[in-house]
Design a protein around this motif. Structure first.
Motif, short mmCIF file in Angstrom:
data_model
loop_
_atom_site.label_atom_id
_atom_site.label_comp_id
_atom_site.label_asym_id
_atom_site.label_seq_id
_atom_site.Cartn_x
_atom_site.Cartn_y
_atom_site.Cartn_z
N GLU A 36 45.11 42.19 47.68
CA GLU A 36 43.91 41.83 46.93
C GLU A 36 43.39 43.09 46.25
O GLU A 36 43.37 44.16 46.86
CB GLU A 36 42.85 41.25 47.86
N TYR A 37 42.96 42.96 45.00
CA TYR A 37 42.56 44.15 44.27
C TYR A 37 41.32 43.86 43.44
O TYR A 37 41.00 42.73 43.10
CB TYR A 37 43.68 44.63 43.35
N GLU A 38 40.63 44.95 43.13
CA GLU A 38 39.51 44.90 42.19
C GLU A 38 39.39 46.29 41.55
O GLU A 38 39.44 47.30 42.24
CB GLU A 38 38.20 44.55 42.88
N GLN B 268 39.82 41.55 38.83
CA GLN B 268 40.07 41.40 40.26
C GLN B 268 40.96 40.18 40.49
O GLN B 268 41.10 39.32 39.62
CB GLN B 268 38.75 41.22 41.03
N GLN C 176 44.50 38.60 43.11
CA GLN C 176 45.52 38.75 44.15
C GLN C 176 46.86 38.97 43.48
O GLN C 176 47.18 38.31 42.49
CB GLN C 176 45.55 37.50 45.03
N GLY D 211 45.67 45.16 51.49
CA GLY D 211 46.79 44.27 51.76
C GLY D 211 47.98 45.01 52.35
O GLY D 211 47.84 46.06 52.97
#
Length: 224
Positions: A145-147, A184, A186, A215
């Protein structure tokens, strides 16, 4: 009847001659003792001849080794338990080695480390027209998961991935955007390799970008 000639009394050494020979032998022995034996064995050289002949050094080495043997007894090596414990340890080691097969002696190859679930944060500053790239190393099927977001400016981005030893013209994209303040979502790795983001600042001012990733990944680093 007998052919053996009896020695005359004059041919026999006298008592004085025997005494002189004995004294001479004692003097020679004492000379050897003082000049050779004592310097070589005990580092004692009253005449200085032993050092000149190099025998004094032999004696000094022997004396030093003897002193070290006295100062550091074998109990200190084995933690105070003496010769008996050393012998017991040797016996146990020999027994263990005897029970190992050839296959057991060869060390097994270490298994590759499994990627851990973790969180990383990285920041960078883009000057006008500058580009930068950050990627995470992931195994196929791993998910993160990123932002990422800017400090207020808007930039272009391209989220993509490259397998290990990728061909020169290889490209696998996940998402793109123009003049946005952030993104943001996944990301699931399509293959083993590096997956991440490329940003370019097309504005006249510096823009700071902050990326947060959580993650399963092995590493994260700035590529450009």
């Amino acid at each position: 009847m007998y052919n053996q000639t009896k020695a005359s009394q004059d041919a026999m050494p006298s008592s004085a001659q025997l005494l002189r020979s004995t004294v001479a032998a004692i003097v020679v022995a004492l000379a050897i003792l003082v000049t050779m034996v004592l310097p070589a064995e005990y580092a004692i050289d009253p005449t200085g001849i032993g050092r000149a002949l190099g025998l004094q050094n032999m004696g000094e080495v022997k004396a030093q080794l003897a002193a070290e043997a006295v100062d550091e007894p074998i109990e200190s090596v084995s933690g105070g338990s003496g010769n008996q414990e050393i012998l017991e340890r040797l016996e146990r080691i020999e027994a263990a080695l005897a029970g190992l097969s050839a296959a057991q002696v060869v060390p097994a190859a270490a298994a590759p480390a499994e990627p851990a679930v973790k969180t990383e944060t990285m920041s960078l500053t883009l000057a006008p027209n500058q580009g930068a790239e950050i990627k995470v190393e992931m195994a196929e099927g791993a998910i993160i998961e990123y932002e990422w977001l800017t400090d207020g400016g808007k930039i272009n981005f391209d989220t993509h991935g490259d397998p290990y030893n990728a061909p020169r013209d290889f490209y696998h994209g996940y998402s793109k955007g123009l003049f946005v303040p952030g993104d943001q979502g996944q990301l699931e790795a399509a293959f083993d390799g590096y997956h991440g983001w490329f940003w370019r600042n097309r504005t006249p001012a510096d823009i700071e970008v902050t990326l947060i990733v959580k993650g399963e990944f092995a590493s994260i680093k700035r590529m450009l």
